[in-house]
Design a protein around this motif. Structure first.
Motif, PDB file in Angstrom:
ATOM      1  N   LYS A  88      58.103  32.462  88.699  1.00 31.37           N
ATOM      2  CA  LYS A  88      58.645  32.840  90.041  1.00 31.37           C
ATOM      3  C   LYS A  88      60.053  32.657  90.061  1.00 31.37           C
ATOM      4  N   VAL A  89      61.052  33.427  90.413  1.00 37.16           N
ATOM      5  CA  VAL A  89      62.337  33.342  90.513  1.00 37.16           C
ATOM      6  C   VAL A  89      62.905  33.091  92.036  1.00 37.16           C
ATOM      7  N   LEU A  90      63.536  31.880  92.066  1.00 38.70           N
ATOM      8  CA  LEU A  90      63.912  31.612  93.363  1.00 38.70           C
ATOM      9  C   LEU A  90      65.569  31.468  93.240  1.00 38.70           C
ATOM     10  N   VAL A  91      66.094  32.275  94.117  1.00 42.02           N
ATOM     11  CA  VAL A  91      67.763  32.733  94.280  1.00 42.02           C
ATOM     12  C   VAL A  91      68.244  31.667  95.321  1.00 42.02           C
ATOM     13  N   PHE A  92      69.278  31.248  94.935  1.00 42.70           N
ATOM     14  CA  PHE A  92      69.822  30.314  96.172  1.00 42.70           C
ATOM     15  C   PHE A  92      71.439  30.785  96.301  1.00 42.70           C
ATOM     16  N   VAL A  93      71.865  31.247  97.365  1.00 39.90           N
ATOM     17  CA  VAL A  93      73.204  31.831  97.713  1.00 39.90           C
ATOM     18  C   VAL A  93      73.998  30.628  98.168  1.00 39.90           C
ATOM     19  N   GLU A  94      75.223  30.495  97.329  1.00 39.11           N
ATOM     20  CA  GLU A  94      76.234  29.581  97.891  1.00 39.11           C
ATOM     21  C   GLU A  94      77.128  30.256  98.814  1.00 39.11           C
ATOM     22  N   ASP A  95      78.585  29.955  98.359  1.00 37.48           N
ATOM     23  CA  ASP A  95      79.324  30.903  99.250  1.00 37.48           C
ATOM     24  C   ASP A  95      79.214  32.243  99.525  1.00 37.48           C
ATOM     25  N   ALA A  96      78.893  32.830  98.419  1.00 33.79           N
ATOM     26  CA  ALA A  96      78.671  34.363  98.495  1.00 33.79           C
ATOM     27  C   ALA A  96      77.642  34.803  97.324  1.00 33.79           C
TER      28      ALA A  96
END
Length: 274
Positions: A88-96
């Motif tokens: 599974k791929v979990l993407v976490f967005v910081e500033d943009a």
């Protein structure tokens, strides 16, 4: 991973191990520090997905966008590796995660953004300068000889032509449609809103992005992963190995190129107010 964590894992006492890949910067093909492209990202992704015991791969994105080609190549590599390994791929967005940054983010099975992150900007831009009047003021004539009537398209020292603009807009429409098709294919019925809202190039906060279905949740990586995988979770940062990009660039031309690249990158970030 520290020695203590390694020993615990060897003794079967450790928690799940999650590799973390950080994708940061303006997306561009040239190999400069602070730039994001497939050549830089591919080795990191390969190492992350190669960890057989990891139940998932975490990808942290912080990018205002850039090259459409590099964005697609990175996204496709993520999905290819995810499909090959079943992770599974979990993407976490910081500033943009804007424009090409959002293109990459949608490679994730889930996108979690900070409430104040900037997401979206699903569009294509072509920008340049015109110096025709400046040349007239200093008394300089522009002399151009081409083989191929469209070879001088959008020459900044020649007057803009309507047919050049039409060709550029047609090309932008093609690239934009690739972007739209990818987002629709990845997000599906999670998207909440019509094409005339979601695909205009507008960008939103993480809060609004959740409402529009551009992201799946709000939070930060440590909080989300520990909630899902427990307090014994171990995070393994997959960092670039030191190589040619770590070596100083010598010479005036290299210095001038780096300065120009920094100015360009700063302008790209500033479009988002960052």
């Amino acid at each position: 991973m520290g020695l203590r964590s390694w020993l615990k894992r060897r003794m079967g006492q450790g928690g799940p191990l999650i590799p973390v890949v950080r994708l940061h910067g303006v997306i561009a093909a040239d190999q400069r520090p602070g730039r994001l492209n497939i050549e830089m990202a591919a080795p990191l992704l390969k190492r992350a997905f190669a960890l057989k015991s990891a139940p998932a791969v975490a990808i942290v994105i912080n990018s205002p966008g850039g090259s459409a080609v590099q964005s697609r190549l990175i996204s496709k590599r993520i999905r290819d590796l995810a499909d090959e390994t079943g992770k599974k791929v979990l993407v976490f967005v910081e500033d943009a995660a804007a424009s090409g940054g959002y293109f990459i983010a949608t490679a994730g099975d889930e996108i979690i953004a900070d409430p104040s992150s900037i997401v979206g900007s699903i569009g294509v831009i072509f920008a340049g300068f015109g110096f025709v009047e400046a040349l007239k003021k200093v008394g300089v004539d522009r002399r151009v000889h081409t083989s191929g009537r469209n070879k001088s398209t959008m020459d900044p020292f020649l007057p803009e032509k309507a047919e050049d603009v039409a060709r550029i807009k047609a090309m932008e429409a093609d690239v934009h449609q690739v972007f739209i098709d990818w987002v629709k294919g990845r997000r599906g019925d999670r998207l909440k809103g019509g094409d005339d809202l979601l695909f205009t190039g507008e960008f939103w906060s993480g809060v609004k992005g959740l409402e529009l279905g551009l992201v799946d949740g709000l939070g930060d990586m440590h909080e989300v992963l520990r909630t899902r995988y427990g307090d014994k979770l171990e995070l393994l940062a997959i960092a670039p190995r030191r190589g040619l990009l770590a070596m100083p660039r010598l010479g005036f031309a290299a210095l001038a190129g780096d300065i120009a690249a920094q100015v360009e990158d700063r302008a790209t970030w500033s479009r988002l107010g960052l």
